[in-house]
Motif scaffolding. Sequence first.
Motif, short mmCIF file in Angstrom:
data_model
loop_
_atom_site.label_atom_id
_atom_site.label_comp_id
_atom_site.label_asym_id
_atom_site.label_seq_id
_atom_site.Cartn_x
_atom_site.Cartn_y
_atom_site.Cartn_z
N GLY A 59 0.78 -1.15 -0.14
CA GLY A 59 -0.17 0.01 -0.05
C GLY A 59 0.88 1.12 -0.06
O GLY A 59 2.04 1.21 -0.03
N PHE A 60 0.47 2.51 0.16
CA PHE A 60 1.07 3.76 0.36
C PHE A 60 0.22 4.69 1.17
O PHE A 60 -1.27 4.54 1.32
CB PHE A 60 1.19 4.21 -1.30
N LEU A 61 0.96 5.66 1.67
CA LEU A 61 0.63 6.56 2.51
C LEU A 61 0.00 7.85 1.63
O LEU A 61 0.96 8.44 0.65
CB LEU A 61 1.36 6.95 3.26
N LEU A 62 -1.16 8.35 1.76
CA LEU A 62 -1.65 9.56 1.19
C LEU A 62 -1.49 10.55 2.28
O LEU A 62 -1.84 10.44 3.22
CB LEU A 62 -3.05 9.68 0.87
N TYR A 63 -0.84 11.89 2.03
CA TYR A 63 -0.66 13.01 2.87
C TYR A 63 -0.71 14.45 2.33
O TYR A 63 -0.66 14.08 0.97
CB TYR A 63 0.61 13.03 3.77
N GLY A 64 -1.48 15.10 3.17
CA GLY A 64 -1.72 16.44 2.64
C GLY A 64 -1.49 17.61 3.54
O GLY A 64 -1.54 17.43 4.88
N LEU A 65 -1.40 18.83 3.14
CA LEU A 65 -1.17 19.86 4.21
C LEU A 65 -2.28 20.95 4.39
O LEU A 65 -2.18 22.38 4.58
CB LEU A 65 -0.05 20.53 3.68
#
Length: 830
Positions: free
Chosen positions: A733-739
């Motif tokens: 899987g992968f990590l989604l990140y936002g600011l």
Amino acid sequence: MTLARPLGRTAALLVLALPAAPQHPDHGGGTGGGVGAITSFPSQGVHLLSWKRLGDFGPQHSTGNDCWGYTSPSGREYALVGLSNGISFVEVTDPGDVAILTTIPSPSSLWHDVKVYQDHAYAVSEGGSGIQIFDLSAIDAGTVTQVGTIQTPGVTATHNVVIDEVSGFLYRCGGGPTASNVGLRVYDLAVPSSPAFVGEWHEHYVHDAQVVTYTSGPYAGMQVAFACTDGNAPAGLDIIDVTDKANIQTISRAVYSPGGSDSFSHQGWLTPDRQHFYLGDELDEDGVFPSTVYVLDVSDLANPVHVSSFTNGNTAITHNLYTLGSKVYAANYTSGLRVFDATDPLAPVEVAWFDTWPANDGVSFDGLWSCYPYLPSGKILGSDLNSGFFVLHEGPPLLTIDFHGGVPALFDPTGDMFAIHLHELSAGVLDPGSPTLHFDDGTGLVSLPFTTPGGNHYEMNFPPRPCGTVVEWYVSARSTDGVTWTSPAGGGAIRYESLVGTTDVPALEDDMETDQGWIVGAPGDTASAGVWTRVDPVGTASQPADDHSPDPGTVCWVTGQNPSGSSSGGDVDGGATTLRSPVLDLSAAAEATVSYWRWYRNDENAFVDDRFFVDVTSNGVDWVNVETLGPSDANTVGGWLRHEFQVSDFVPLSDQVQVRFVASDGGFSSIVEAAVDDFHVHEIRCDVATTYCTGKTSSLGCVPFLATAGFPSATDSGAFRIEGHDLLPTETGFLLYGLNGRSNLNFHGGKLCVKAPVTRWLPGKQAKAVGAPPCAGVLGRDFNNRIQGGADPALTAGQRVHAQLRQRDGADPAGFGDSLTDGVEFTILP
């Protein structure tokens, strides 16, 4: 910001171990060295403006002694402070910014004295070298120059120096043993840089004196010395006509009646109208007879009479006193500064005090040596044998600083709003732009201004700091007369101490009323008596009669119970005895504090050689010393005293932390008693990450979620792991990140928890776990690698980040082929 119990040194009454100073038949044996982290000094009606510890003057000085003051033609104010190896010149114009300008060496001795005439200062010492002469004309530029030394006539040692500023003559007092009858040696200061010897008087030994010129009344034109004398006559006051230096004549002698077991006419001062002389005896206090000043009527110089005495009932030794207006200012060793109202000159009454020796008011030569109340600003100077130098204010402070809800114990690692209230004694005394926060997290002192939305309310944003950081801080504000006031009082020498974290979790609160797993004994213990025991103590001169806990508490740990009805016994004999705390699991803490109250006494012996040790370990094997008491200091005279320390200052935090207390009887037979009570351990944690949103049910029927460990940081080398749990065990899987904040949008049969735009970051692959149970997958990575790796320049300290893990799910019941965890929100710390 958490408003809770004070942490660290702000909560502890601690006096560090002090080396012993030499004995002397006059002043006895003081304890040198510097006082450590005292949080406050007991006081009434006197406010601490500034404190310079003895160590601030340099490591070569083991003790402090006398002091005097000087005001330059510009109006700037200075203190002249005697030290064991020199004279220090200190600017005190703004006591919140006290500056040690220079310290000029002088002979090594417990006794130094210094006085001022015009723009010159004159210092003497029992160590010899006669009179040192200092030019103060350039002191405003920070320069003091020694311009000469006068060593003749007679012995080079001098106990004290006195100047009659009206007539311009200097008087050397004493020097050497009292039996030598060294009295007064007189010098003309017509040329201040080159005093000329003009006469002497040696009928009795003069310990100290005041010399005045009468300008009115029946004695107009006479120069008279009021000399405190001993030696070949009973302790008393000699009144001497020193007008004709070639023919000095004794006018009269008064003998008082000391009430204690011994006597030594030490020092005194005239009332402003010169009708009475207040004389302090240094040896009459014996533990029963209280600190006493003798009042002599000297209105008739030929017939002085001992007419009364006054006392505050305190047991401390009287030392140096001075009069100003209707007040008497007395430096009385272990009881500190004592202020008396002398409206009735025959019966002065104590009205204020400031205690620089909080341990006790014992009959010992420790604490405040002298005071100087004559600066035009009204500041009071104080010199302390053990603790250095103080600037004090008598009366209510012009400014006081209050904190909303109390002094903050914790600062939030993401930043905090910090607010204070400032109160003026009278309207308009506050310099409105002066309120400032000063803090040091170990990287140096930073000063930040407060702003005000109006009224006496001031606020500021305390900046983000790394979790677990210890922050020392104080607040200052200046009155319009140029004086800086601080909280805590002391001009920054005493500071509050807070920790950076979000939660204060009690790990152990032990009042010793029940046994919570303490261990008595350790390899190497050899004590034949006085082994640690948990009891309601039977008191002696050395052992406490009561525990420290408030009622109904009665029990503490002591080194041997005293037999009932005995005045002694049960103390430590023949070696060491060890008390160990329960093992503490502090592995989940960002920081941890340990506090305890301890009692230790070993001073009831002719030879004092015993010590008390407090140590800590994080593995049960390697012990690190936290504090050592003794053999001779303020911690060794009994009394319950509190100490607190941060565990990580000494050992790493672990699940095997333990504290031990070791009391021992050394090579000489002696009475040694120790006790421990109210042992508290608090963990400081940082809940820097919070979860939100909801995960999407996977094809295996589980709801995956995120968990974090560690602290996100732009600089810290530690890890901050973000991990998905209850995942499919065989998928990546992968990590989604936002600011840009949180989201809760419907997405692929679940929720998208992160606002666009989002960045994808692979947290790594998990092994194909063949045969693993359903929902056993764990997938994660150290996000600090992403923050500190430089691939995303937007990930900086203070940035708020939102993240969510997305995993492939080929059997997704919603038909989108993926699985989604909940979201996590965190702020990147410095």
